[in-house]
Design a protein around this motif. Structure first.
Motif, PDB file in Angstrom:
ATOM      1  N   GLU A   1       0.807  -1.104   0.146  1.00 44.59           N
ATOM      2  CA  GLU A   1       0.037  -0.011   0.121  1.00 44.59           C
ATOM      3  C   GLU A   1       0.774   1.352   0.002  1.00 44.59           C
ATOM      4  O   GLU A   1       1.712   1.440   0.843  1.00 44.59           O
ATOM      5  CB  GLU A   1      -0.804   0.009   1.142  1.00 44.59           C
ATOM      6  N   ILE A   2       0.515   2.266  -0.749  1.00 44.06           N
ATOM      7  CA  ILE A   2       1.258   3.558  -0.890  1.00 44.06           C
ATOM      8  C   ILE A   2       0.149   4.574  -0.697  1.00 44.06           C
ATOM      9  O   ILE A   2      -1.071   4.657  -1.271  1.00 44.06           O
ATOM     10  CB  ILE A   2       1.907   3.828  -2.319  1.00 44.06           C
ATOM     11  N   SER A   3       0.414   5.143   0.467  1.00 42.07           N
ATOM     12  CA  SER A   3      -0.543   6.311   0.776  1.00 42.07           C
ATOM     13  C   SER A   3       0.309   7.750   0.951  1.00 42.07           C
ATOM     14  O   SER A   3       1.483   7.709   0.708  1.00 42.07           O
ATOM     15  CB  SER A   3      -1.077   5.986   2.156  1.00 42.07           C
ATOM     16  N   VAL A   4      -0.426   8.930   1.214  1.00 44.87           N
ATOM     17  CA  VAL A   4       0.330  10.045   1.102  1.00 44.87           C
ATOM     18  C   VAL A   4       0.133  10.665   2.545  1.00 44.87           C
ATOM     19  O   VAL A   4      -1.054  10.857   3.148  1.00 44.87           O
ATOM     20  CB  VAL A   4      -0.318  11.021   0.336  1.00 44.87           C
ATOM     21  N   PHE A   5       1.205  11.083   3.285  1.00 47.58           N
ATOM     22  CA  PHE A   5       0.964  11.672   4.703  1.00 47.58           C
ATOM     23  C   PHE A   5       1.093  13.302   4.430  1.00 47.58           C
ATOM     24  O   PHE A   5       2.060  13.785   3.749  1.00 47.58           O
ATOM     25  CB  PHE A   5       2.233  11.170   5.530  1.00 47.58           C
TER      26      PHE A   5
END
Length: 425
Positions: free
Chosen positions: A311-315
């Motif tokens: 999973e690639i998410s954005v902080f």
């Protein structure tokens, strides 16, 4: 590798003889390849790729100008610098009836020439350090393709990493070791039964007990056997000892790969892909932090025991929240994708240390940015190019026209032929 001079005739939309002196842009900095949609901007990149590899980024029937007559050859010539030395390559396509023939000539710095297509292709790959597929991924950075990767499901992302970094070899090696261990174990059991038969035929009452000792010391002294049997026992002892060592070595490798040989055969590949992705995200965040004023960072989550967890998410540092990458705005997604493709390129360079290239191209997408963000992005790209790297930006965005002084301006003439204007200052 840095292109110096590109010449094209009857190639794609460049029906007439066209010459582009890229050396006039110098060895670093930004330049713009600009023009209306369909004017022939991407054909310039295709010309470079075709000269080097004999292939294009797209359909092969795009190579030859559609309205070129059979008496005119398609010719692409590229002079380029690699490791401080100049090379020249010419590819020619000749039409005679329904037959198509292609010739190539590679001129080396020492004056030697290579005329065999196979030898030229092998030489180019060795010289630059990149195959055609690798060159297209490393040197022609497509923000659109980067976005496609980021929003794909985990299975597709792993397939793409397998394609780019050839991680399938890890699974192949692990499977090969598992098969090898199975074969060795079967062979060990077979030889053990052979030894048991010899012992039983020699009226050994403790044959099973002796077999439990893998070393088999003292067998010859405790049992009465003829010379032939003794010879067989000694040979089996040596064979069993060797097989046992091979099994132990294989077990050690499997344990090093997975920690548990009972896990699925893709475990080692998953491990490698997860670590590759961590590196890519780390490289990406160096660019993304600059481009977004330290607002956004990518986060990567994975699980060795579950390949679907990728999973690639954005902080968001401003709100201290983690968001879904698919929900980012168009401009934000462009900056993330641009940073990611630069980070991916850095990772490939880190893996393939023998690569030689000093020029890359970034293809379209800048129209999604507002003027302030575009200006910041250009400044960051200019900073990247300070250490002997030249970046060609392919775009029709008018703001870039005023920001970047060096340009290749592409227009379509009345005969539908692409015409080049070079601006070097």
């Amino acid at each position: 590798m840095r292109p110096l001079l590109l010449k094209m005739k009857s190639f794609g939309s460049y029906k007439n003889y066209t010459e582009i002196n890229m050396d006039s842009f110098g060895s670093n900095g930004l330049y713009l390849i600009t023009g209306a949609t369909g004017s022939g901007k991407s054909t310039i990149i295709n010309g470079i790729v075709y000269a080097l590899y004999g292939k294009v980024c797209g359909r092969r029937d795009d190579i030859r100008s559609k309205d070129a007559d059979d008496s005119t050859d398609t010719v692409v010539e590229l002079t380029f610098m690699c490791n401080g030395r100049n090379y020249n390559i010419v590819r020619r396509m000749h039409i005679e009836g329904s037959d198509i023939s292609e010739d190539v000539k590679l001129s080396l710095p020492d004056g030697m020439e290579i005329l065999s297509a196979e030898e030229v292709n092998e030489y180019i790959i060795k010289l630059i350090g990149l195959t055609y597929d690798e060159y297209v991924k490393v040197c022609i950075l497509s923000v659109e393709n980067s976005t496609g990767f980021l929003v794909s499901d985990s299975e597709k992302q792993r397939e793409l990493l397998r394609d780019i970094f050839d991680t399938g070899k890890a699974s192949e090696l692990q499977l090969k070791l598992i098969i090898e261990k199975t074969v060795l174990t079967e062979k060990y059991t077979e030889k053990k039964h052979e030894l048991l038969n010899i012992l039983e035929c020699s009226d050994c009452e403790n044959a099973e007990v002796i077999l439990e000792d893998d070393i088999y010391d003292g067998i010859n002294n405790s049992i009465k056997m003829d010379s032939k049997s003794i010879e067989n026992v000694n040979e089996l002892k040596r064979t069993l000892s060797y097989i046992k060592e091979e099994i132990n070595s294989t077990d050690s490798l499997l344990y090093a790969m997975s920690g548990n040989e009972k896990l699925n055969v893709n475990y080692f590949e998953i491990f490698i892909q997860n670590n590759i992705m961590k590196d890519i995200v780390s490289y990406t965040n160096q660019y993304l932090s600059d481009m977004t004023n330290n607002r956004f960072l990518l986060k990567f989550n994975s699980d060795l025991k579950n390949a679907d967890v990728f999973e690639i998410s954005v902080f968001d540092n401003y709100s201290s929240t983690i968001g879904n990458i698919k929900e980012m705005s168009g401009g934000e997604m462009f900056l993330i994708s641009l940073s990611f493709i630069l980070g991916l390129s850095d990772k490939i360079l880190a893996v393939k240390k023998d690569i030689s290239f000093d020029a890359i191209f970034i293809d379209e997408g800048f129209g999604l940015l507002d003027r302030q963000t575009l200006d910041q992005t250009v400044r960051i790209l200019q900073r990247i190019t300070r250490k002997d790297k030249l970046i060609g930006m392919i775009s029709h965005v008018s703001d870039l026209y005023t920001m970047i002084t060096k340009k290749i301006i592409v227009n379509k003439g009345r005969d539908n032929n692409s015409v080049i204007t070079l601006v070097t200052e």
